[in-house]
Each structure stands twice: as structure tokens, then as C-alpha cells.
Scaffold this active site. Structure first.
Site, PDB file in Angstrom:
ATOM      1  N   GLY B 124       3.287  -6.880   2.070  1.00 23.20           N
ATOM      2  CA  GLY B 124       2.572  -6.439   3.239  1.00 23.20           C
ATOM      3  C   GLY B 124       3.121  -4.713   3.531  1.00 23.20           C
ATOM      4  O   GLY B 124       4.019  -4.756   4.389  1.00 23.20           O
ATOM      5  N   SER B 126       0.949  -1.382   2.329  1.00 23.55           N
ATOM      6  CA  SER B 126       0.231  -0.326   2.738  1.00 23.55           C
ATOM      7  C   SER B 126      -0.481  -0.577   4.096  1.00 23.55           C
ATOM      8  O   SER B 126      -0.795  -1.672   4.665  1.00 23.55           O
ATOM      9  CB  SER B 126      -1.128  -0.412   1.918  1.00 23.55           C
ATOM     10  OG  SER B 126      -0.825   0.252   0.813  1.00 23.55           O
ATOM     11  N   GLU B 240       8.717  -2.788  -9.105  1.00 26.56           N
ATOM     12  CA  GLU B 240       7.167  -2.636  -9.271  1.00 26.56           C
ATOM     13  C   GLU B 240       6.829  -1.743 -10.414  1.00 26.56           C
ATOM     14  O   GLU B 240       5.888  -1.983 -11.015  1.00 26.56           O
ATOM     15  CB  GLU B 240       6.701  -1.861  -8.173  1.00 26.56           C
ATOM     16  CG  GLU B 240       5.344  -2.177  -7.898  1.00 26.56           C
ATOM     17  CD  GLU B 240       4.599  -1.202  -6.500  1.00 26.56           C
ATOM     18  OE1 GLU B 240       5.267  -0.319  -6.554  1.00 26.56           O
ATOM     19  OE2 GLU B 240       3.442  -1.425  -6.025  1.00 26.56           O
ATOM     20  N   GLU B 365      -0.648  10.882  -8.692  1.00 29.14           N
ATOM     21  CA  GLU B 365       0.103  12.126  -7.913  1.00 29.14           C
ATOM     22  C   GLU B 365       1.461  11.795  -7.626  1.00 29.14           C
ATOM     23  O   GLU B 365       2.345  12.654  -7.889  1.00 29.14           O
ATOM     24  CB  GLU B 365      -0.870  12.415  -6.553  1.00 29.14           C
ATOM     25  CG  GLU B 365      -1.933  13.196  -6.892  1.00 29.14           C
ATOM     26  CD  GLU B 365      -3.121  12.206  -7.514  1.00 29.14           C
ATOM     27  OE1 GLU B 365      -3.278  11.224  -7.570  1.00 29.14           O
ATOM     28  OE2 GLU B 365      -3.988  12.851  -7.947  1.00 29.14           O
TER      29      GLU B 365
END
Lengths: 320, 381, 320, 381
Positions: B124, B126, B240, B365
Site C-alpha cells: 500500500g 502509491s 523491488e 524517469e
């Protein structure tokens, strides 16, 4: 060179833009999926006369049709405007509802004909015959772009031969040039709308304390995209104009406009999707609608790279 | 210096490949496709039985002690087989953080159930106004006696509908700079006040919006110190970074080449050329991933290398999935099952899915920021 | 996979890097233009043993040569290291100074042979004969890259047939694979050095009150470039390694490394030049040296696009 | 709406083409190539005789009253013929500013000599530490009684070795924000203390560094108000935007196609394809230029359109000049005159020259800033 629209053109564009803004909002575009056809919208458009104006005696120049096709692209309108216009010009009359196969038939079957899942007449080049086959709409070939594609067996309906031999080939080729020019206009409309969405999002969405449009990595790509979209507008309009008014240049420009249009629309829609971050992938955001449609328009005739090669032969090979 | 894989890794590879051939059935793939849930409990538990869920962990903690190199092999094979893996990868991102930063009680109560394949965790992080900029999270956790009351909303809580816990980033202090007022919690998804709403996406994956309305959890649900959630996040983020993204591209090339051979289109120069270019990019992508794994294996921080692998392979996937559709033409865009559809609709699927890979787990980016700043030492903008 | 250099490799690289840093600074590279050959540097390099170590009994693996070729690229060293190494491995002995034609001869003439303007022996595939032709260095074919290219008439010197038929073709093909792998290493060296120059310049050069490397438009392109350079290092080293140790993969990887290397070196050198603004074009800045050399290395065998096509057939066509 | 050129423009085009065929001889091209000075006095004066130097000016000022559209035709033809034009374009950039912002005396003494083709002007704008950021110029002009004393250095003062005046940007005030402390002067190049040093470039063009050591000029050499030099610069910059950059690319395509036809390589699919792509980009580039000219012709500001034309055509030129070298192979890189060289070395020349076109007259980055900020309304970074 005079790039201002005539007052007639302006009136035409205003009327159709107003119509589509009202009648073809994103909800309607979604509701028409997966067939990609809104019958009510189409019958209203026919009432407006946008289908008949394409006919030889309808008074419209190809450039006028291109201006309307831009709006079909901008609004992702689920109507076979381009197909019906091109088919109507081949037939010389409006049939409810005609379309045209973009690739020659193989073994009597035209594959993945645009709008054939909603049309009652399909024009195709079958060997050395230009034929029209009438019958019921054909079963949808469900696809990523939610376009009403269908395969058409050219011997399964009521078949009429329109022309044979060189005349058949020439009429078909002319129709494809017109399709290319109008498809380029649709691609322009899709790209221009995807750009507008991206710019609006980049101004409003903030990350790290400023609008994402203030980051050069996004702003500069948007500048490239805006340049490409402007170039596409000019090239697609010039192609449509030239098919009527500068016949030696028309075919070349239509091919360029279509190929360039495919590249631009896919890039701009893809970039716009990317700038949305995760949101671009949510089906409820509109940009994915553009992304999916741009790709099909750009490959509807087959491999664009092969088309560039043919264009190169046509332009530069002494033989051609 | 040599580029040979180890015998050990290759024997793992053979074992993994055999296992996946058995467990990643067409039925599994179809269900994933239909539901958009990239998780299969049968596969997941069979992997857990083999201790592959946390194979990188020491044996004493229930793992197999595999290094990044073997883990890379495992992931490569999962990708190449088109196996659903969101469930296990999201779960392990959170579990690694709990392993490092959680309380003894959390470790005891959560980790064994994860490793046995019994439960999943989801992330949880974003929020509507915090995408790449996770640290600007606004979901509020307020102390109330010995417990915390959480209110807010999270976007893209993928797998929340299958998970037992949300590993939740909250704001506990608004008086300090944004990175210093965050706290992590492990929130059971059956807590009153927790709700979710499915979100369907372009690529077909299902994700969720999760809502937190006066969700009350005890202080024991807190992971790490109060207001030090960003430290915990950084641990999680470091896990990640996968290394084997290139395998997506390799899979696409293999499918494209099989199609081109079967149809004879490979004989066209421009088709051969485009496949060779894609295969070259796939080789580079796989190598960048392996390099990142090798740097990790050598005990060094591999953040820049992982960013390079992720950036290159996801951007290349976008290019080549588009190119393959071009090569094939409109038939490539037919849905699986339609007459005349190509390679089970794999190419239209890859085209839809590819762009999201340049977004999640750090957008291109963000990866370029990491590479230019940490890798090249360029100043921040 | 073990990517650490062995202590032998490290010693080799350190020694050669030190040598080139001292003996082949940019002034020396410029001074060697337009021939692109520094005879003094070459004889010192020969003394060091870098020419003989390439020989079959010289004890070097191709990967060792690749590590040296990287340094030749980094320092733009005006010596035919790659050509002499590949030719030496064909001949099995060192000749002062041998090279190899990359494209088959046409009508007995090998065109634009690298290093043929400074070599005394040229190996070439002439029809179904692998020949070596000895004689004086040939007249320079002056070129953008200041490389010692020359056309070689394979019947004008002392001609020896090394092999014929299938053996000739196979030995030549093997030599080209080796050339590709080492050329990829040179391209890596050029790209890595161009990147270093760009990064250093981007940190130091200020515009609008900050270093230009703080602008995302530059920083993000540099990140892409750095990624490509890293990938090229891995791929070129793997190709050289595989040619010795994994023969089924060697040819494929060498082709990929060379083609990818050409793309990366041209892009990175071009980007680096661009970031320099007007300064990049001043001949006194070094980056133009990289820019000019990268392009020749990348097209030395002819059209890279055609090479990708051949690679595609080789990899994927059931027929091949 | 129509895309037909006007009869008037096309009759100009025929006239210009005939004129250039006569005046841009191989000898002129060779001399330009050898010296790197993109100017030929014979051509220049022949153009001046026809009033083409300032054809856009009203007839009463010595021009022909041509609109942007006819000017675009003239420029297109100059580019297509490979005519040297730095002398006239730099001169006219400065002269336009003098025409708008100069004193009556300056107009009287300078403009007639420019229009007659007698003299050239050059631009002293760039400095070692001020490239894209011209407004940060440090070259100092200090008042001394009724005159000014100038000290400093300018980079890239192209054509200074042929010019009678430098149109010079100086700093006259360091106490105010950078844009507000600048003043322009018209400095005769025979003034004591002015020196230059040639600079040779990758593309073969010669430019100069110019040095100013106690260069003393009267106050009458000042153009515009003290400390308001930036306003004068903006006028000059607005004239720096040409519209016909696309013609460079069109010329390259024509040369490439001629080569491919002559050698039979056009029959290769990938050669035909690349030329068709280049021709398509050339069409877009020419259209963007024509559009910009048309917007100007309509009396509107065309800065964004000019930026688009410049950006697109210069970046496309870089791509396609590289592609053409690829198509041809190493022969493309031979110098003109070498046995086996291709198209007079045009392709190696284009490859060397193309990158600088993405820098001068506003780098691609500056053009993208203009487009994104003024065109799209995006915020500054």
C-alpha cells in the site's frame, strides 16, 4: 499556399465538431466497444449528410473529407466515416453501408476488412476484378482496437463486378490513395487529441512539488510530439488536397502522410500514456482508447516498413 | 573473467524449467488472462513446497541460501514460461522488509505463513497524488491510546484482493519534511474499515484501489520506528529491483521468431533484420540483468546496475512489441481465440502490457535519475 | 559468470593503459592524422609484446585481446592493433605488418582495407582463395576518420595462397568473427571515453546558473548512454570470451556485439558532441576525434542494416 | 485552404534557380570547402545587384517587399543549390536589428553599404561561458567620457575576418539582473585593440574567436539604449529564425537517391525504405518551414512554428546523414577527390556538418523550451 480554412470549411468543421462533442463523448466510445460501432451515431451522421457529401456529386473535395476525418480521430467516433466515404466514391452512390478491403483478396477471401462487421457491402480487389459483395454484416473479428473488422468471403454474398483488368486495379489503387489520405487525417486527430490530453495532464498533475510538465524529460518530449503532430496536420491535409488538385503528387503524399501518421500517432499516444504513470493503464482514463486505436489504423494495410520500401521504389527507382 | 553460468545454476535452471512446464499449464495461463490476477495458488504453493518462494534466504530462515545469480535464473525462467508471479514478488518485497525491520512477533506470525505459501502480502504505497513521489503520501495514521487509526486511500494495491496483509505507508507527522514523517504498518485486510475496489487495466492486469476508513490497528502492527517509515521503505525498495526483466523481451523474440519461421516471413529481409535487432537488445537486456545479479552476488550495492537493466529492458520491450505488430500486420491485434489470431494473441497482449513496464517498480524517469545521479555523479536538477 | 578480471588480465590492462596514456595522448592522435598511424607508437607496442601475444602460441585468449582493444578505442590509439592481431592469428606468425580485408575482393581488388596504407601484408578472400599479398604499404584512401585505409590489388604484390575452397571460406569467416569481436571492443572504448568526456563536461560547464548536467534533457540522455555503454562492455567481452570458450555462441555474439557497438558508439559520441554545444565542433576539442572514428568502425564491413538481416537469417531461418 | 505555391513565388523560384546555377559554380563550392568561409563576394554582390540581400524589406528601403513566403523560396533554393550564405544571413540578422533599433546615423552609414553588397556584418554574441545563455555575457563596455572602452572575448564570431563591423553584445551594468545590464554596439573591425583568431571546425566551417582589448568606440557606435541591449538582441534573434532548414535534408535525399539509382542499390528493399523515410521527413521538414513562413506572412508571430521547423529538420538531418553513410558503407567516408569517393564526398561532409545544425541559431534544447513553454504553455522547469 493558403492554410486558412474557407468559411465553408470552417462551418463544416464547426458543425461536425459540435455534433461529435455532444454525441460521441468518451462514454459513448466505451459503450460501443468491442464492436466499435454506434449505430445511432452513424444514422445521425448520415442525416447530417456527412456520408453523402463524400459522393462524387456531393460537392465535397477530399480535403473537406479530411477535415471531418480529423474530427473522427479526435473524438474516436465509432463510425465508419472513412470507409464509407472511400467506398461511396468508388460506387458513385451511397449504399447503407459500404466499405472497402485494403488488401487484395487471397483465395477469394478479404481478411480483416475495416467496418465489414457493420457494413452490408464490401468492395474488394479479387484477382483482376474489382467487386462489390452485398449481404449482411459479417461476424466481428474481435481485436485490440475495438474496430469492426471482419473477414469477407467474396463469393458468399451478392457479387457484382465493378471493373476488370487494368481499370479494376487503377480504381482500387485510387481508392486506397484516398483511404490513406483520410486514414492519415484520422491518425492526426488521434495524435492531436492524445497530445492535448498529455499537455493538460502535465499541467495539472504534480509530483515532487511541481507540475510534471515542468520537468524537462517530459516537456521536451512533448515539444517533439507537438512538432510531429503539427507536421502531420500539414502533411495529411496536403495529401488530401493534392489528390484532387495536384494529381502527380497525390499518391506519393498520401503514402507519406499515412506512414508518417502511423508513426506519430503511435508515438504520441504511447508517450501520453507513459506520462500518465499508472493512471494511463486504468481503463477509466481515456488515453488508452487512443493508444489502442492508433496501432490498428497504422497497420491496417499490413507492415508499414514494407510500404515504405514500395514508396522508395516508386519515388526513386528508375524502373518504376 | 568468464561468462559461463555455474553448473549449480544450470542444474537449478533445468529443475525450474521442468517444474514450470508441469505447473504453468494452459489452464493457469487462461485463468490469469481472464481474471487479470497474476497469481495462481497451486503454482504458488508448489513453489513454496520447494522453498523457492524465498530461495535467497538462509536455510535457517526457511530459504535455500541462493545468491542473486541463482535467483536471476529462477526469475528468468518464470518470465520465459510466462508464469504469474505478482503474488510472490509483491509478497516477498514486503516480507524482506519485515524480515529486516519488523518486530520479533511480526516475524514469527507472518514469515512462516508466507514461506509455507499460505498467505500473500501486498503493498500500500502509491496514492492518487503520490506516484513516483511515494514519500509525499497523505494517508494518515493517528495514535489513539495504544492503537492507531488510519484514514486514507491507496492506488494500485495490486493483489489486495488475495492478500492477508497490506504493507502500508502512512503519514504520522506533518510537521517535518516529507520523508521524515512516515510510518509503516502491516494492516490485516479483514480489519473493519478496510475496503477495496477493483481496477482493470490496459494490460489486462487487475489491480485495486484500497480505502482506509478509521481502520484501527494495535501498535504491534507498526513496522519499524514511528516516523522512520522511509528507512523501512528503502529496504523494501531495494528488493523491488529485479534483475531479469530482459527475459520478457527474450520470450517475445522467441515467440516472434517461431511465428516468422512457421509462416515463412523470416525470409523477408526486413523481418529477419527486425528480429535480429530485437534478439540483440534481448541479449543486452539479459546481460545487464545478469550483471546486476553478479554485482549483488559480489556483495556490492547494485542499485545503478539494476536501474540500467530495468530501464533498458522495459524500453526495448515497448519498441519491439510495437515492431512485431508492424511486421505481422492487423492479424497481430486479433484477440486470442479469434479465427486467424496469431500466437494466442501474445503480440497484441505484449503491446498493451509493455508500456506499463516502463512505469511500475520505478518509472524510466526515476531509473534515469538514479543512473545519472548515483551512477554518473551528475547534480540533481 | 565471473566478471572480475583475473590478476593477469588486470596487470595486462594496467600496463597497456599506462603505456597509452603516456604515449598516445590526444596531441599524438592528432599528429598522426590524416594517415592515422604512429609508427613510433606501434614499434613501442610491438616491443611490449602486444602484437605477438595475439599469435596462437602467444598465450593470449581473445578476451585478453578484447581488453587491449578496449584501450585502443579509449585512447584512439593510431595503431593497427586489431588488424594485426586478427591477421597474425590467420597467419600463425607475426609479419611486420599484416592486416585483413573485411569484404571479399571484387575483380581481384579488395577495397578500403583497414590498415592497408601502413601494412606490408594483406590477407583477403579472393574468390575461393584465401591469400596473403606482400609488398609495400599502399596509397592512403583519405577519409573522414583518418584511418589508414587503402585499396589493395591482390595481384600486384607477392601473392601466397593460404587455403582454398571451404577451408578458405571457413578461415576467413573465423577471422571476421574475431575482427567483429575486437572491433566491438574498440567501439566500446570509443563510446566509454566519449561518455566520460560528456559527463566531465556536463559537470563543469554551466549555463543558466547551473551545470548543464543538472538539466534533465542532458542527464537523462546521459543515463541512456551510460546504460548502452555498460551493455556494450558486457556484450563485447562475452563475444570475445565465447569465441574461445563457447563456440556455438561465438559467431552470433560477435555479430551482435559489433552491430550494437556501432550503434552505441555513434550515438554516444554524437550525443557527447551535441552536449558540448559549439565547442564540440572546434577541432581543438577532443570529442570530434571520437565522433569521426566511431562512424568508420561501424561501417567498415558495409551496411550494418544488411548485416542485421544476415544475422536474422542465421539465427532464425530454418534454412540456415 | 490550398497548398499550391503562388505563381509569383514560383516565378521567383525559377529566376533564383537560374541565377544560382550560373553563380554557384563548382569553383565557388570548392573555394568555400577549402577556406571554410561560407561566403562568396561574387555571388553576394550579384545578389545585392538584384536587391535579394534584403528582399523582404520595403522597396523604399532598398528591398523588394517580398513576404516570408517568397523569402522561404529564396532560402530553399539557396540551400538546395548548396550556396554559401553565412555572410548574407549573419549580416542581415544584424542589419535588421540596426534598421529597427539603430540611430539615424547608423542607418545612413551602414545600411546602404550592406544593401549594395559592399560590406558584411558579424555577430559578437557567444562567449566562452555564455553559449545558449547569451544574456550572461561578460564582455565589458565601460563609459569613458564620451566614448566606451570594451574588454572581453567572443566565441564563434563567424565571418569576423570578412566583416566590417561586429554587432557586439556587452555588459554595461553588473548591479542589475543579467538581462538588464546589456548594451549593443556596432564595432568596426579595424578599431585598435580588436583581434581575431581563426577557429576550424568539424564541419569544415571556419569561425573565429574575437578579442577586445581596450577597444574604444564613440557613443555613436551604441545601438539602442544603454542597458537595454537585450531588447535589441530580441529583435535580432527574431530574424535569426529561418524557415527553410528542411531544404538541407531535401538536398541530401536528392543526392542519396541519385547515388542509389546510379549504383542500382535502390533495388535493395532496405535502401528504398531508408530513402523513402528520409524523403518523408524532408517533406515534413519543408512543410513545417513553409508553415512558419505562412504564419509570418499572415502577420502573426511565428516563433513556435520556426522552432518546430528548425528542431525537426536539424534532428532529421542528423539521423538521415548517418543512415546514408550506413547504406553506402566505408566509401561514403572517403574525402572528395579520393579514388572511389562518392558524390564528391557529400555524405561524409553532411555527416560532419549535421550535428552543428542542432546547435547553432538555438540548440534543439532551446527550441524545445520555446515549443513547450510558448507553444504548449507548460511551466518553466
Amino acid at each position: 499556399m493558403e492554410l486558412t480554412l474557407t468559411s465553408d470549411q470552417e462551418a463544416l468543421v464547426d458543425a461536425f465538431a459540435g455534433f461529435l462533442a455532444k454525441e460521441s463523448p468518451p462514454q459513448a466510445v466505451r459503450a460501443a466497444e468491442p464492436l466499435g460501432f454506434d449505430a445511432r451515431l452513424w444514422s445521425k451522421a448520415v442525416e447530417m449528410g456527412v456520408a453523402t457529401m463524400a459522393l462524387p456529386d456531393g460537392g465535397a473535395a477530399l480535403l473537406d473529407l479530411a477535415l471531418l476525418a480529423e474530427l473522427v480521430g479526435r473524438h474516436l467516433a465509432p463510425i465508419p466515416f472513412v470507409e464509407a466515404a472511400v467506398a461511396g466514391r468508388v460506387l458513385g452512390e451511397q449504399r447503407q453501408l459500404a466499405t472497402i478491403a485494403l488488401r487484395p483478396a487471397v483465395d477469394g477471401v478479404a481478411r480483416l476488412v475495416p467496418a465489414a462487421a457493420v457494413a452490408t457491402a464490401v468492395i474488394a480487389l479479387d484477382g483482376n476484378e474489382l467487386v462489390v459483395v452485398e449481404g449482411r454484416p459479417l461476424p466481428l473479428a474481435a481485436n485490440m482496437a475495438s474496430a469492426p473488422l471482419a473477414d469477407c468471403d467474396l463469393h458468399a454474398g451478392e457479387r457484382t463486378v465493378l471493373a476488370t483488368g487494368a481499370e479494376a486495379v487503377a480504381r482500387h489503387a485510387r481508392a486506397l490513395d484516398e483511404w490513406r489520405a483520410l486514414a492519415a487525417s484520422v491518425l492526426y486527430g488521434i495524435a492531436a487529441s492524445a497530445l492535448d490530453i498529455a499537455v493538460a495532464y502535465a499541467k495539472q498533475r504534480e509530483q515532487f512539488g511541481k507540475p510534471i510538465g515542468a520537468f524537462q524529460s517530459i516537456a521536451h518530449r512533448l515539444a517533439d510530439d507537438a512538432t510531429a503532430v503539427q507536421g502531420l496536420q500539414l502533411l495529411s491535409r496536403k495529401a488530401a488536397w493534392a489528390l484532387d488538385d495536384d494529381p502527380t503528387e497525390g499518391g506519393r503524399l498520401a503514402a507519406m502522410a499515412y506512414l508518417w501518421g502511423g508513426e506519430v500517432a503511435n508515438k504520441v499516444a504511447g508517450d501520453s500514456l507513459h506520462y500518465h504513470g499508472g493512471y494511463g493503464f486504468m481503463l477509466e482514463y481515456d488515453i488508452q482508447l487512443h493508444f489502442r486505436r492508433a496501432k490498428l489504423w497504422s497497420v491496417a494495410m499490413g507492415d508499414p516498413r514494407a510500404a515504405y520500401t514500395r514508396l522508395g521504389y516508386q519515388l526513386f527507382s528508375g524502373a518504376a | 573473467m568468464n561468462f559461463a553460468s555455474t553448473e549449480r545454476a544450470e542444474s537449478f535452471r533445468a529443475e525450474v524449467r521442468g517444474f514450470l512446464a508441469e505447473h504453468v499449464t494452459d489452464e493457469v495461463r487462461r485463468r490469469v488472462e481472464e481474471t487479470g490476477t497474476h497469481h495462481d495458488w497451486g503454482l504458488h504453493r508448489a513453489m513454496a513446497d520447494r522453498h523457492w518462494i524465498a530461495a535467497s534466504w538462509p536455510e535457517e530462515y526457511g530459504g535455500l541460501g541462493w545468491g542473486p545469480w541463482e535467483m536471476n535464473v529462477l526469475e528468468e525462467e518464470l518470465f520465459l514460461a510466462g508464469a504469474p508471479r505478482d503474488g510472490m514478488s509483491l509478497t516477498m518485497t514486503a516480507t524482506n522488509a519485515i524480515h529486516h525491520a519488523g518486530s520479533d512477533e511480526q516475524r514469527r506470525s507472518v514469515i512462516p505463513r508466507v514461506l509455507s505459501g499460505e498467505i500473500l502480502l501486498c503493498l500500500g504505497w502509491s496514492e492518487p497524488d503520490a506516484g513516483s513521489d511515494s514519500a509525499s503520501a497523505k494517508t494518515r495514521a493517528a495514535r489513539d491510546g495504544g492503537s492507531w487509526v488510519i484514514n486514507g486511500q491507496k492506488m494500485f494495491t495490486t493483489m489486495a484482493h488475495e492478500a492477508t496483509y497490506v504493507f502500508l505507508l502512512t503519514r504520522t507527522n506533518t510537521e517535518v519534511p516529507k520523508h521524515r514523517g512516515l510510518t509503516m504498518f502491516l494492516v490485516p485486510t479483514d480489519t473493519p474499515g478496510f475496503e477495496l475496489q477493483p481496477v482493470h487495466t490496459l494490460g489486462g492486469e487487475r489491480t485495486n484501489i484500497t480505502f482506509y476508513s478509521d481502520v484501527r490497528v494495535p501498535d504491534s502492527a507498526r513496522v519499524g520506528e514511528v516516523d522512520h517509515g522511509w528507512d523501512v521503505m528503502r529496504v523494501a525498495l531495494s528488493y523491488e529491483h529485479g534483475t531479469s526483466w530482459g527475459a520478457h523481451l527474450e520470450r517475445l523474440v522467441q515467440r516472434g521468431a517461431a511465428w516468422a519461421r512457421a509462416t515463412g516471413r523470416i525470409e523477408e529481409p526486413s523481418v529477419a533484420e527486425r528480429l535480429a535487432r530485437a534478439a540483440t537488445d534481448a541479449e543486452v537486456a539479459m546481460l545487464l540483468g545478469q550483471y546486476s545479479a553478479w554485482v549483488g552476488e559480489s556483495g556490492r550495492i547494485s542499485d545503478v546496475e539494476a536501474s540500467m537493466a530495468k530501464l533498458f529492458s522495459s524500453e526495448a520491450l515497448v519498441r519491439h512489441s510495437g515492431e512485431l505488430v508492424d511486421v505481422i500486420g492487423p492479424e497481430a491485434l486479433l484477440k486470442d481465440g479469434q479465427p486467424g489470431s496469431v500466437a494466442d494473441g501474445d503480440f497484441e497482449h505484449a503491446y498493451r502490457q509493455s508500456v506499463v513496464r516502463t512505469i511500475y517498480a520505478g518509472s524510466s524517469e526515476m531509473q534515469r535519475n538514479i543512473i545519472s545521479q548515483r551512477g554518473l555523479g551528475l547534480p540533481r536538477g
